[in-house]
Design an enzyme around this catalytic site. Structure first.
Site, PDB file in Angstrom:
ATOM      1  N   GLU A   1     -89.809 -37.408  37.171  1.00 46.79           N
ATOM      2  CA  GLU A   1     -90.489 -37.598  38.394  1.00 46.79           C
ATOM      3  C   GLU A   1     -91.982 -37.077  38.679  1.00 46.79           C
ATOM      4  OE1 GLU A   1     -91.284 -36.365  42.589  1.00 46.79           O
ATOM      5  OE2 GLU A   1     -91.171 -35.095  41.132  1.00 46.79           O
ATOM      6  N   GLU A   2     -92.279 -35.777  38.060  1.00 40.95           N
ATOM      7  CA  GLU A   2     -93.531 -35.133  38.667  1.00 40.95           C
ATOM      8  C   GLU A   2     -94.798 -36.055  38.197  1.00 40.95           C
ATOM      9  OE1 GLU A   2     -93.883 -32.936  40.471  1.00 40.95           O
ATOM     10  OE2 GLU A   2     -92.126 -31.386  40.482  1.00 40.95           O
TER      11      GLU A   2
ATOM     12  N   ASP B   1     -84.700 -32.711  46.402  1.00 46.17           N
ATOM     13  CA  ASP B   1     -86.365 -32.671  46.063  1.00 46.17           C
ATOM     14  C   ASP B   1     -87.094 -32.119  47.153  1.00 46.17           C
ATOM     15  OD1 ASP B   1     -88.063 -32.391  44.188  1.00 46.17           O
ATOM     16  OD2 ASP B   1     -88.634 -34.574  44.441  1.00 46.17           O
TER      17      ASP B   1
ATOM     18  N   HIS C   1     -95.353 -26.571  42.687  1.00 42.82           N
ATOM     19  CA  HIS C   1     -96.282 -26.829  41.663  1.00 42.82           C
ATOM     20  C   HIS C   1     -97.125 -25.522  41.258  1.00 42.82           C
ATOM     21  CE1 HIS C   1     -96.391 -31.402  42.520  1.00 42.82           C
ATOM     22  NE2 HIS C   1     -94.987 -30.834  42.622  1.00 42.82           N
TER      23      HIS C   1
ATOM     24  N   HIS D   1     -84.460 -34.132  40.154  1.00 42.34           N
ATOM     25  CA  HIS D   1     -85.233 -34.550  38.675  1.00 42.34           C
ATOM     26  C   HIS D   1     -85.264 -33.164  37.830  1.00 42.34           C
ATOM     27  CE1 HIS D   1     -89.006 -32.505  39.913  1.00 42.34           C
ATOM     28  NE2 HIS D   1     -88.831 -32.999  41.245  1.00 42.34           N
TER      29      HIS D   1
ATOM     30  N   ASP E   1     -88.360 -26.735  42.720  1.00 43.44           N
ATOM     31  CA  ASP E   1     -88.980 -28.150  42.439  1.00 43.44           C
ATOM     32  C   ASP E   1     -88.869 -28.327  41.075  1.00 43.44           C
ATOM     33  OD1 ASP E   1     -89.901 -30.553  42.861  1.00 43.44           O
ATOM     34  OD2 ASP E   1     -91.951 -30.007  42.633  1.00 43.44           O
TER      35      ASP E   1
END
Length: 463
Positions: free
Chosen positions: A331-332, A359, A429, A285, A297
């Site tokens: 995606e997030e 991922d 994140h 992503h 990520d």
């Protein structure tokens, strides 16, 4: 006259064993080429450098996400693929605004500043912020047991940590992500005015970790702000609450949700030589959270997926099936890109055989998980020996990936690259998910491992 079938049977078995042996040698040679090329003449690290350091965090709907679409589209075209295009998809647009601010206030008025960040999709606090007493809970069940009487007008502090004894760190993450995703919606039912959630990380540090949250069907005027607190901050707050149960917590955040905007999945393909209308997908992503570069990520997964197609062209391998790289958007905080790709594939009646997603960070690859039936998994297991020279031993049934998940039901095999996950949630994140946290060699090994699996499925097909 009796004719013995034994010589014929033995000859057939001999020919079959020779063919298998020859294939094994050919496959071993091809895997060696892919790994050698990735490690000595790779492109993934340079692509990630640009995505991370020249573009930065790529939150859906942002200017940076738009730049990432343009950059990766241009790079795929530069590879000389047979086709490169953008697939439109409407995505949510949420912005963080000015940096969040929070402090813990003792009954005597002493204030200790603590590190927080708004959860993705949260509403803002009032302009002057929120200050209230704190109620600590370990999860949604404990929250419900307390009820409105003890929660109304309070800030709920979710403090269930990831379980450190679990070797599979994604299992530890899954065991407490519900408090981040649904915590605000559940707390609002009992009259809470805000929620603070312990960051989902196994490391003790001062980095708060954001992530998606949902209000479900909570009316807009009843939605309460939600933020993550660092693991060090969570431990400190919890210890203070044991000594001073009536302390106050203040936080202010300035996030905002806008109308959906148009973005794109970035897609490139090499047309299959014998089965051009049967598709195999590799992807990651393109969006990331906004606190950092999103290098692990999922910048890593995107550049590894791009590298798969570049490696095929570099070593002169022409696939049987059409091989697509798909860089999914959103995606997030919505999975809009994955859903859109599956929707379009179904609308066009495309036949998809295999999809592989990266991922889980750019760490040392360990193997794969497969969402498939017994016949296809048995085929995969027969290839384990080819991967062992590269220390790839992990072949298990399990989860494929979020973005390729919507293809399930119309595809034979879904697979996920599984790197060593022990450090992944140190960065996930958070503001330290930056380019310098990615090891070049580990990233390249992951790309070669992905290319090897795609090659084998392309050569031998799916059941």
């Amino acid at each position: 006259m009796k004719i013995s079938l034994l010589p014929t049977l033995l000859f057939t078995l001999f020919i079959s064993s020779v063919s298998i042996s020859q294939n094994a040698v050919q496959d071993s040679v091809m895997l060696k080429k892919l790994y050698t090329t990735a490690l000595t003449d790779g492109k993934a690290y340079d692509w990630l450098d640009y995505l991370s350091n020249e573009i930065g965090g790529r939150l859906s709907g942002s200017y940076e996400a738009e730049l990432a679409v343009k950059y990766t589209e241009a790079e795929l075209k530069e590879l000389g693929l047979d086709k490169v295009w953008l697939q439109p998809v409407m995505v949510p647009k949420w912005t963080r605004g000015f940096k969040e601010y929070a402090y813990i206030e003792s009954p005597t008025g002493d204030k200790t500043i603590t590190n927080i960040c708004a959860l993705g999709g949260s509403v803002p606090t009032p302009n002057l912020g929120i200050k209230a007493e704190v109620v600590e809970v370990k999860g949604l069940e404990e929250l419900a047991a307390l009820g409105r009487e003890k929660l109304e007008g309070k800030i709920v502090f979710y403090n269930r940590p990831m379980q450190p004894e679990l070797i599979q760190t994604f299992e530890a993450y899954g065991g407490c992500v519900d408090q981040r995703y649904s915590g605000a919606a559940e707390a609002a039912k009992f009259g809470a005015v805000g929620v603070i959630v312990r960051s989902l990380s196994l490391r003790m540090d001062d980095f708060p970790h954001t992530g998606a949250m949902s209000y479900g069907d909570t009316p807009v005027n009843q939605r309460i702000p939600a933020a993550a607190i660092s693991t060090n901050g969570a431990e400190y707050l919890s210890s203070l609450l044991k000594l001073q149960p009536n302390l106050l917590f203040y936080f202010k955040q300035n996030c905002k949700t806008f109308d959906d905007v148009q973005s794109y999945n970035v897609i490139g393909e090499i047309t299959g030589s014998t089965k051009p209308n049967e598709y195999m997908v590799v992807g990651g992503h393109l969006d990331s959270w906004d606190l950092a570069d999103g290098a692990h990520d999922d910048g890593a997964g995107c550049v590894q997926s791009m590298e798969v197609l570049r490696l095929f062209k570099k070593v002169g391998y022409r696939p049987n099936h059409t091989i697509r790289v798909v860089l999914f958007m959103n995606e997030e905080n919505g999975l809009r890109g994955g859903k859109k790709y599956a929707e379009e594939a179904k609308r066009k009646n495309e036949t998809h055989r295999f999809a592989l997603e990266s991922d889980a960070g750019g760490f040392t690859p360990r193997g794969f998980t497969f969402d498939t039936d017994a016949a296809n998994f048995q085929k995969v297991q027969s290839w384990e020996g080819l991967f062992k020279p590269y220390l790839i031993h992990y072949f298990e049934k399990g989860y494929g990936g979020a973005d390729i998940g919507p293809l399930k039901g119309n595809i034979n095999v879904l697979a996920g690259l599984r790197p060593d996950s022990q450090r992944y949630f140190d960065y996930h994140h958070a503001a330290n998910d930056t380019f310098d946290a990615v090891n070049k060699r580990e990233l390249e090994l992951g790309a070669a491992t992905m290319a090897s699996l795609v090659y084998l499925f392309d050569k031998y097909g799916t059941e």
